[in-house]
Enzyme design. Sequence first.
Site, PDB file in Angstrom:
ATOM      1  N   HIS A 112      61.498 -39.716  49.531  1.00 45.93           N
ATOM      2  CA  HIS A 112      60.882 -40.819  48.780  1.00 45.93           C
ATOM      3  C   HIS A 112      61.510 -42.173  49.126  1.00 45.93           C
ATOM      4  CE1 HIS A 112      58.375 -38.161  46.508  1.00 45.93           C
ATOM      5  NE2 HIS A 112      59.387 -37.535  45.957  1.00 45.93           N
ATOM      6  N   ASP A 151      57.007 -30.418  50.678  1.00 41.13           N
ATOM      7  CA  ASP A 151      57.458 -30.650  49.304  1.00 41.13           C
ATOM      8  C   ASP A 151      56.250 -30.807  48.402  1.00 41.13           C
ATOM      9  OD1 ASP A 151      58.408 -32.476  46.959  1.00 41.13           O
ATOM     10  OD2 ASP A 151      60.277 -31.878  47.918  1.00 41.13           O
ATOM     11  N   HIS A 153      55.839 -32.889  46.037  1.00 40.15           N
ATOM     12  CA  HIS A 153      55.571 -34.309  45.838  1.00 40.15           C
ATOM     13  C   HIS A 153      55.271 -34.967  47.176  1.00 40.15           C
ATOM     14  CE1 HIS A 153      58.219 -32.949  42.561  1.00 40.15           C
ATOM     15  NE2 HIS A 153      57.543 -33.791  41.805  1.00 40.15           N
ATOM     16  N   ASP A 240      59.579 -27.142  45.809  1.00 41.32           N
ATOM     17  CA  ASP A 240      59.138 -27.256  44.416  1.00 41.32           C
ATOM     18  C   ASP A 240      57.662 -26.915  44.228  1.00 41.32           C
ATOM     19  OD1 ASP A 240      58.649 -29.505  45.918  1.00 41.32           O
ATOM     20  OD2 ASP A 240      59.641 -30.889  44.559  1.00 41.32           O
TER      21      ASP A 240
END
Length: 444
Positions: A112, A151, A153, A240
């Site tokens: 991120h 991931d 996200h 995740d």
Amino acid sequence: MLKSNNTLGIIFFPAFDWAISPTHPERQERLLYTQDQLREEGLFDIEGITEFKPDVASVEDVERVHFCFPDVPSVATRSHLISAGGAVKAGELVMEGKTDRAFAMVRPPGHHAMKVVHGSRGFCTINIEAIMIEHIREKYGHKRIAIVDTDCHHGDGTQDIYWHDPDTLFISLHQDGRTLYPGTGFPRDLGGPGAMGRTLNIPLPPNTSDEGFLMAVEQVVLPILEDFKPDLVINSAGQDNHFSDPITNMNFSAGGYAAMNDMLKPDIAVLEGGYSIQGALPYVNLGICLAMAGVDYSHVREPNYNAERIRQDARTTEYIKELCKQLPALYFDPPEFVSKDDSRQGIISGDHFVRHKQIYYDTDGINEVQQESVTLCKQCRGLYKVETRADSGPLCLGVEIPVKACPECRAKGYQVVEDAQIKGTYRYIQLINRLDKEYVRYGF
């Protein structure tokens, strides 16, 4: 004695001395349970699988990628530098032929972290994959690189860093941004004017299970990788998407992760998210390691695994089938960049591409505004410039002269920095000169 088909280097760094808070999901236990599990399963008894220690990334390694304001030591701790150094170590193992493949199981994560860094967002401060990639390019020569981010996200930071890079293919499979942080990662996001189609987002609906993930990899990701022909494939290996993860809504399994890795065959994997510390990570990491080493992973099963309970419904399957039909065209036949009346998406202004961004650093509570400008040059990737301010702080300037810059863009870069120094408009100025390997800061 069991022997791996591919030699595999594993780099551990649990970062004992760094956590957002003692009970935050991104803490050292994320890797401690995994470390115990791998040893209990006898992973390092397999001939060809070896553990290595991380290096420490230098300030120059970070400044090759990021504009950090006011400077690198102000935003990144030593643990961040060691995490990035673990990724760098993985890259060097593969590039120097010491191992066929490498997996950096390190924290804190990084995907991120965007081009500009004022603090931490999404648990990330500096982008460890990008630091590794640009270290490889500087030390071993320029490479065509594909990053497949798995991931849950959206990897918005990695996307931002490589938005204008035609030699880096970024593919992100993630939970639909309409339902999860950071709220980005849609098919319309394809890259800047000189790199259209080099960014591809595959937003999957909540409750997608093994079937949907593996379908998207087989029907979208693999044909694109085959066409792009990268020198290296990097798996940004967030975990995740697992059905037991406490902060997401997907239904992937440890066996599914192993199968996906087996399909992708990445040269290097770098750990990102994954917060089911006991119920998922030890088993997912084990499956990934076995798959990368070319060893049978069919026996890997996490607690509470029930294929029927986590199976996706028919509507989800049909939705993903339709995505798989439509998305490849965005890479194989990308639309021409259209300058929209929306500076957040980017507009063409004369011989420049310009876009405005508002970025929230949710981990540190910082608001940032940016104006990004890229010269539309026919000879090279173009001069990159970004003006940025965090909250009520000082205005800062970042200037990047790209790899293989033409003489005109190189000269223009130095002129922009010189003019900015004379005017005194910016409190901090940072020059990234990839052509001459020069990284300079100016403060007033």
